[in-house]
Design a protein around this motif. Sequence first.
Motif, short mmCIF file in Angstrom:
data_model
loop_
_atom_site.label_atom_id
_atom_site.label_comp_id
_atom_site.label_asym_id
_atom_site.label_seq_id
_atom_site.Cartn_x
_atom_site.Cartn_y
_atom_site.Cartn_z
N MET A 197 0.84 -1.21 0.00
CA MET A 197 0.00 0.00 0.00
C MET A 197 0.87 1.25 0.00
SD MET A 197 -2.94 -1.21 2.70
CE MET A 197 -3.69 0.40 2.87
N TYR A 198 1.94 1.23 0.77
CA TYR A 198 2.85 2.38 0.82
C TYR A 198 3.46 2.65 -0.55
CZ TYR A 198 6.82 5.31 1.91
OH TYR A 198 7.71 6.34 1.91
N VAL A 199 3.97 1.62 -1.18
CA VAL A 199 4.62 1.79 -2.50
C VAL A 199 3.62 2.25 -3.54
CG1 VAL A 199 5.77 0.55 -4.38
CG2 VAL A 199 6.51 0.20 -2.02
N ILE A 200 2.44 1.66 -3.57
CA ILE A 200 1.41 2.09 -4.53
C ILE A 200 1.01 3.54 -4.25
CG2 ILE A 200 -1.01 1.77 -5.23
CD1 ILE A 200 -0.56 -1.26 -4.81
N GLY A 201 0.79 3.88 -3.00
CA GLY A 201 0.38 5.23 -2.64
C GLY A 201 1.42 6.27 -3.02
N ILE A 202 2.67 6.02 -2.69
CA ILE A 202 3.72 7.01 -2.96
C ILE A 202 3.99 7.11 -4.47
CG2 ILE A 202 5.82 5.59 -2.75
CD1 ILE A 202 5.43 8.89 -0.99
N THR A 203 3.90 6.01 -5.17
CA THR A 203 4.12 6.02 -6.62
C THR A 203 3.04 6.82 -7.34
OG1 THR A 203 5.21 3.87 -6.51
CG2 THR A 203 4.38 4.56 -8.68
N PHE A 204 1.77 6.54 -7.03
CA PHE A 204 0.69 7.26 -7.70
C PHE A 204 0.59 8.70 -7.22
CE2 PHE A 204 -0.60 3.04 -9.02
CZ PHE A 204 -1.01 3.29 -10.32
N ASN A 205 0.94 8.97 -5.99
CA ASN A 205 0.96 10.35 -5.50
C ASN A 205 1.97 11.17 -6.31
OD1 ASN A 205 0.22 12.50 -3.87
ND2 ASN A 205 1.61 11.94 -2.23
N THR A 206 3.14 10.60 -6.53
CA THR A 206 4.16 11.27 -7.34
C THR A 206 3.67 11.46 -8.77
OG1 THR A 206 5.89 10.30 -5.97
CG2 THR A 206 6.55 11.13 -8.14
N TYR A 207 3.04 10.45 -9.32
CA TYR A 207 2.49 10.53 -10.68
C TYR A 207 1.48 11.67 -10.81
CZ TYR A 207 -0.43 9.16 -14.66
OH TYR A 207 -1.17 9.15 -15.82
N ILE A 208 0.59 11.80 -9.82
CA ILE A 208 -0.42 12.87 -9.84
C ILE A 208 0.26 14.23 -9.76
CG2 ILE A 208 -2.35 13.90 -8.56
CD1 ILE A 208 -3.03 11.30 -10.11
N TYR A 209 1.26 14.38 -8.89
CA TYR A 209 1.97 15.66 -8.79
C TYR A 209 2.66 16.03 -10.11
CZ TYR A 209 1.16 16.40 -3.85
OH TYR A 209 0.57 16.63 -2.64
N LEU A 210 3.18 15.04 -10.81
CA LEU A 210 3.81 15.32 -12.10
C LEU A 210 2.78 15.79 -13.12
CD1 LEU A 210 6.36 12.36 -12.30
CD2 LEU A 210 6.85 14.79 -11.88
N ILE A 211 1.60 15.19 -13.09
CA ILE A 211 0.51 15.64 -13.97
C ILE A 211 0.15 17.08 -13.64
CG2 ILE A 211 -1.96 15.40 -14.48
CD1 ILE A 211 -1.60 12.37 -14.22
N GLN A 212 -0.03 17.36 -12.35
CA GLN A 212 -0.41 18.72 -11.95
C GLN A 212 0.67 19.74 -12.30
OE1 GLN A 212 -1.22 17.82 -7.83
NE2 GLN A 212 -3.43 17.79 -8.19
N ARG A 213 1.91 19.36 -12.13
CA ARG A 213 3.02 20.27 -12.45
C ARG A 213 3.05 20.59 -13.94
NH1 ARG A 213 9.11 18.47 -11.65
NH2 ARG A 213 8.81 17.81 -13.78
N SER A 214 2.70 19.63 -14.76
CA SER A 214 2.76 19.85 -16.22
C SER A 214 1.63 20.74 -16.72
CB SER A 214 2.70 18.50 -16.94
OG SER A 214 1.42 17.94 -16.85
#
Length: 150
Positions: free
Chosen positions: A47-64
């Motif tokens: 759960m930790y790895v999935i959460g941190i991975t997708f959280n980072t993915y979402i931030y990259l989308i928002q940053r773009s």
Amino acid sequence: MPFRNVFKNIFHYKALYGALLAWFVYVPEKSAFSESSSLMTYLGLVMYVIGITFNTYIYLIQRSLRPAGTTKRQITSGYEFSYVTCPNYMFQTLNWLGVLLVSRNWSVLLSIVVAVEQMKAWANKKEARYLFEFSGVYIPKKYGTIPGIL
């Protein structure tokens, strides 16, 4: 950021996450990691790895979405954004629930409750801002952070 938020942030990040979690989770003689090979521990790590991975993915989308040097806002879109206003908060919650399963500690649960309440408030404000700024274009979401719950 309003000045009053400085004190709220200091409490949240320094007292809850810094002192409380550090004392009850990371101090070796108080650690709950003695059953490190249990199914709950492995589930928490996943759960930790999935959460941190997708959280980072979402931030990259928002940053773009915001061109460099501008204050232009855009509506976030994509699979995760179909269900909730702020999927980064959903994945951050998943991340911390993983930490809870690994640590099995009440201080982590307390930190999660405080964090989820704060993220819920931020998601509600973002939803209201989207409805105001993108009136007629933005499709409102039923949930702000966790589908079916918040």
